[in-house]
Design an enzyme around this catalytic site. Structure first.
Site, PDB file in Angstrom:
ATOM      1  N   CYS A 160       0.798  -1.214   0.000  1.00 40.48           N
ATOM      2  CA  CYS A 160       0.000   0.000   0.000  1.00 40.48           C
ATOM      3  C   CYS A 160       0.838   1.273   0.000  1.00 40.48           C
ATOM      4  O   CYS A 160       0.474   2.264  -0.631  1.00 40.48           O
ATOM      5  CB  CYS A 160      -0.963  -0.002   1.167  1.00 40.48           C
ATOM      6  N   HIS A 189      -1.967   0.430   7.109  1.00 36.67           N
ATOM      7  CA  HIS A 189      -2.323   0.786   5.741  1.00 36.67           C
ATOM      8  C   HIS A 189      -1.877   2.218   5.493  1.00 36.67           C
ATOM      9  O   HIS A 189      -1.630   2.986   6.425  1.00 36.67           O
ATOM     10  CB  HIS A 189      -3.851   0.647   5.573  1.00 36.67           C
ATOM     11  N   ASP A 204      -8.143   5.773  -2.126  1.00 35.09           N
ATOM     12  CA  ASP A 204      -7.252   4.669  -1.758  1.00 35.09           C
ATOM     13  C   ASP A 204      -6.833   3.939  -3.020  1.00 35.09           C
ATOM     14  O   ASP A 204      -7.573   3.113  -3.552  1.00 35.09           O
ATOM     15  CB  ASP A 204      -7.975   3.710  -0.809  1.00 35.09           C
TER      16      ASP A 204
END
Lengths: 317, 657
Positions: free
Chosen positions: B411, B455, B471
């Site tokens: 991520c 994250h 995201d």
């Protein structure tokens, strides 16, 4: 005083006999009821008695009276420094007619033996006596000869003038169930003694109250007297205190505990009860424990004080 | 040496071996905290003492002991550079206690060693305060207490089973006192002696490629959440952590709060209902408190950073429990010029191809939102892979390498690349780190968020909306957001003890253990200074003098209860006849006729009869009944015994001296 709890007629008879015996003895040995009672207790508990006192206070008379009243065969052994074990136990002599050795029993083969001034003899002679006391039998040259039943030893020891004597070591003292002191008679008793008839002749006139068979039966009765949990608690508390308190050099041994119990049972039987009370233990403890307790090195005290101190320190549960 | 010491008896071997066992148990868990050679030294010293006990090896002479002590102090000083503080202090205590064993011969030394062993066991709590550790500490306390009990037996020791039983009884009696002290004893606002931050860190206020995928391997719990209502959809479970603004092309940094321009709270527009929940946060040594985007209820003692992040007033070094609420739909207000400048900051000359792509996207799209969509489409259409083990980005332009060559990343790679793309296209943007999702514990009904749920995502500032969350990972691996990290990385995480999905016994056990852990955190570790204040205030105990009285009173009460229970238990064990007789004796003692403890019942009855003839009959009757009940063959259990017991009770009741 509480009424004795009596279970059966034979028991009632037993107690009556014992009371009569005590009464008869008290007639001769004046003012010494407690000592007589304790001596009888010792006998009933199948133990042996050590009397420590000065000459002339009536040790020999006590032995005589006991033997007489209980109908026991009596033998007196005067211990001397040149005495040999055979002088006590007996010897085997070669019999020419039968071409074999024949055992000639010594003076110990009797029902009541008075070992007078036992500390005068050598340890060798002493241990011959003590072994016979312990085993209730005599073994010489590989042959075992049982001693007559009942068998009861009264040993006397003179506590003063110990020069040239062999006082019994502590481990040997343990062989005696009780140790008693006679002590001087009180004023009244002594007066009666001085004014009364000669003791020997009274002794001759004494009729036996018991016979050996009855005595054996009573002895067998003693361990069957009821001992409650509470009493064992008390007994154990006494033993534990003697082992833990710093007052004593050594605690009372398990054998001493057993001796205490037997004597308390015998005492309770003499009192006419079918069970043991703390008071019975207290009554016999000085005589049973007195010669087994020594003061610790840093707590010097007379040994009479020791058993009293033990009794005072332990609470009755 | 004084004569008294010379005469003191030596420790009994059985006591010494129990003492060594207690010491060994206390030492065992601390070995992990000590440097290897110091731990080995302690073990050697313990073995020496053991051999001295077993085989009669000589103990070292005074001079050698002195030498060893100095060497131990030097070793600690050289290893830690100090003899103070948690680690050095514990090491010093452990070593000194081990050396003390070498001169432990007498009960006095034994008592000292055991007292210090209690202390040594307590130091374990400086490293770990979990439930298993507490249980272990209790076990050690039991053995140490047993050794202390054995010490009291002196030269005639009891059996080990017996002293253990007695020690257990003692510990049980101490429990009420322990509980009262736990609840009422004043708690310090901070950790004791500035204990170093516990926990394995978690998120940092900086990010570089690989810093979050490192956490991806960790099963450690970050925090647990209990929602008041239903758990929101997992696509909304973004737990906000530090916000990163500044980049040098590879690394990202947050702003210190003081130099964050325009720290005043932005004007917020909130939609819909707030979601209320409770967080039990594991210590992580930082000040931020995790909350869902966007926290609107501030827990006491915290404030909201301009980056919409909750900050506590102190670093979180102990388990912390707080209640907060969040609005999941919101618009933030305008952007100040300084913050706009920061949100567009790009390092000069880094990642030229990425910047070029950003500018191309800008040219192709009508508005800002179009650029965002185009960038997400780029991630979705090109062969990008979501992986925990991306190749190393070792070229001078790491984002170029990632976007156009390797195309494999976690991520943080996607968030960084996306944010730089946006900045290149002239859209203000920043990276938000935190946690996403969490695992529901079906047994406890709460959500567990672990380190591997860490994250990173982006926020872009759009003129009508304010800051909007984007995201980019969701474009590459939508299942990461929808179904959690385990599904997204199924192949990479496929080992048998991984987190449960099904309902096997193993899973239930796992969940159950977590519930236990959660309860421990919530009710024991989470009970700190603030909660204690709240609780006591609710009981109307605002000021300290009242609390001190309550503490003293509660302690006295607890001790009284323990003593009463012991006395009762002892009385119940006594013979009923003995109890009645005790009452009789107390009656007499009140009128001056006390039974001496060593006086038998008959002697006592006779003494009563002599000194107070008017009571003789009653006393003799009571004595007869009592001696029969206690000493004669018929006990209290039999019918006749019961009758006699009743008679005894009646007579003693009627007896009024």
């Amino acid at each position: 005083m509480s009424r004795p709890a009596i279970r059966s007629r034979t028991e009632a008879r037993t107690i009556g006999l014992l009371e009569r015996a005590l009464a008869a003895m008290s007639d001769i040995i004046l003012g010494k009821e407690t000592v007589l009672r304790q001596a009888l207790t010792c006998l009933l508990a199948r133990g042996h008695l050590l009397i420590e006192d000065l000459p002339g206070v009536g040790k020999t008379t006590l032995a005589h009276v006991l033997a007489r009243t209980l109908g026991l065969r009596f033998q007196r052994i005067q211990f001397t420094s040149d005495m040999l074990p055979a002088d006590i136990l007996g010897v085997s002599v070669y019999d020419q007619e039968r071409a074999a050795f024949r055992f000639h029993p010594g003076p110990i083969f009797s029902q009541l033996v008075l070992a007078d001034e036992v500390n005068r003899a050598t340890p060798k002679a002493q241990s011959a006596l003590l072994e016979a006391m312990e085993e209730f039998q005599v073994t010489t040259e590989g042959e075992t000869h049982p001693l007559p039943q009942p068998f009861f030893v009264i040993a006397t020891q003179n506590p003063v003038h110990q020069i040239g004597t062999f006082p019994l070591p502590e481990s040997q003292l343990d062989r005696f169930l009780m140790r008693l002191h006679m002590g001087y008679p009180d004023r009244v008793a002594e007066r009666a003694l001085l004014l009364g008839q000669e003791r020997r002749s009274l002794l001759q006139a004494l009729e036996p109250v018991l016979d050996p068979e009855t005595l054996l039966r009573i002895q067998a009765e003693v361990p069957r007297l009821h001992v409650s949990e509470a009493l064992v608690d008390y007994l154990q508390a006494l033993l534990a205190y003697s082992r833990e308190a710093p007052l004593f050099r050594n605690g009372l041994s398990p054998r001493a505990g057993l001796a205490l119990l037997r004597c308390a049972q015998a005492w309770a039987l003499l009192e006419g009860r079918d069970h043991v009370l703390p008071e019975d233990v207290q009554a016999v403890l000085p005589a049973v424990a007195g010669h087994r307790l020594q003061p610790a090195a840093d707590h010097p005290a007379g040994d009479g004080d020791l058993s009293t101190a033990l009794l005072e320190a332990v609470a009755v549960p | 040496m004084s004569p008294a010491t010379l005469q003191a008896p030596a420790l009994h071997p059985r006591c010494t071996s129990l003492l060594l066992a207690a010491w060994g148990l206390a030492l065992l868990p601390l070995l992990g905290q000590l440097p290897l050679f110091l731990g080995a030294a302690c073990i050697l010293v313990g073995l020496w003492r053991w051999q001295a006990l077993q085989r009669g090896w000589p103990l070292p002479a005074r001079r050698l002991r002195l030498l060893l002590t100095l060497a131990a102090m030097a070793a600690v000083q050289l290893t830690f550079g100090t003899v103070l503080g948690r680690d050095a202090g514990t090491a010093l205590l452990t070593l000194m206690l081990a050396l003390k064993l070498l001169e432990t011969r007498r009960p006095r030394d034994g008592a000292l060693v055991l007292a210090l062993t209690y202390f040594l066991t307590a130091t374990l709590a400086l490293y770990d305060q979990s439930l298993p550790v507490l249980l272990y500490q209790l076990l050690v306390f039991l053995v140490v207490t047993a050794a202390l009990v054995q010490l009291q037996y002196g030269p005639r020791p009891a059996s080990t089973a017996q002293v253990l039983r007695q020690a257990g009884g003692l510990i049980l009696q101490a429990l009420p006192v322990m509980l009262i002290l736990f609840v009422l004893f004043p708690r310090l606002p901070g950790p004791l002696w500035g204990t170093p931050a516990a926990g394995d860190g978690g998120l940092d206020d900086r990010m570089s490629p690989g810093s979050i995928s490192r956490l991806g391997q960790s099963d450690a719990v970050a925090f647990r959440v209990r929602f008041d209502g239903p758990v929101p959809d997992s696509s909304l479970l973004y737990w906000r952590g530090p916000v990163l603004w500044y980049t040098d092309g590879r690394n990202w940094l947050a702003q210190a709060e003081s130099d964050a321009p325009g720290s005043r709270p932005p004007t917020l527009q909130l939609d819909g209902e707030a979601v209320r929940y409770q967080v039990t946060l594991e210590p992580h040594g930082r000040r931020w408190l995790y909350a869902l985007d966007l926290p609107t209820l501030l827990p006491p003692g915290s404030h909201r950073h301009a980056d919409l992040l909750l900050l506590a007033s102190r670093p979180v070094n102990q388990v912390l429990r707080y209640t907060t609420a969040s609005h999941l739909h919101y618009r933030t207000g305008a952007l100040t010029p300084e913050r706009r400048r920061l949100a567009l900051q790009l390092p000069a000359g880094a990642n030229p191809r990425t910047l070029e792509l950003g500018r191309r996207l800008r040219a192709q799209s009508a508005d800002d939102w179009g650029v965002v969509q185009a960038a997400l489409r780029f991630f979705r259409d090109q062969p990008f892979y979501y992986t925990l083990e991306p190749p190393l980005l070792d070229q001078p332009h790491p984002l170029d390498q990632f976007l156009f060559q390797t195309r494999r990343g976690f991520c943080e790679h996607y968030a960084a690349a996306f944010t730089v793309l946006m900045r290149a296209a002239g859209i203000p943007s920043r990276i938000v780190t935190g946690y996403q999702g969490g695992t529901r514990n079906p047994v406890g009904g709460y959500l567990v968020v672990r380190q591997r749920d860490a994250h990173a995502w982006s926020e872009v500032w759009l003129p009508q909306e304010g800051w909007v969350r984007v995201d980019p990972t969701a474009a590459v691996a939508p299942q990461r957001i929808e179904r959690g990290i385990d599904t997204a990385l199924e192949q990479e995480l496929a080992h048998p003890f991984r987190q449960p999905h099904g309902g096997s016994v193993w899973d239930r056990l796992h969940h159950g253990l977590d519930v236990l852990h959660d309860g421990w955190n919530q009710w024991v570790l989470g009970y700190g200074h603030d909660l204690q204040q709240q609780l006591l205030a609710r009981w109307g105990l605002g000021d300290w003098s009242k609390r001190a009285w309550l503490l003293a009173g509660a302690l006295l009460l607890a001790l009284a209860v323990v003593v009463a229970l012991l006395v009762l238990a002892q009385r119940r064990r006594r013979d009923p006849a003995a109890r009645l007789y005790g009452r009789f004796c107390r009656k007499l003692a009140r009128c001056g006729l006390a039974r001496r403890p060593s006086e038998g019942p008959r002697d006592f009855a006779d003494r009563i009869s002599r000194s107070r003839p008017e009571w003789a009959a009653q006393a003799q009757a009571i004595c007869r009944l009592y001696t029969e009940l206690r000493y004669a063959p018929t006990g209290t259990g039999e019918p006749s015994g019961k009758r006699r017991l009743n008679e005894l009770r009646q007579r003693i009741r009627r007896f009024r001296p």
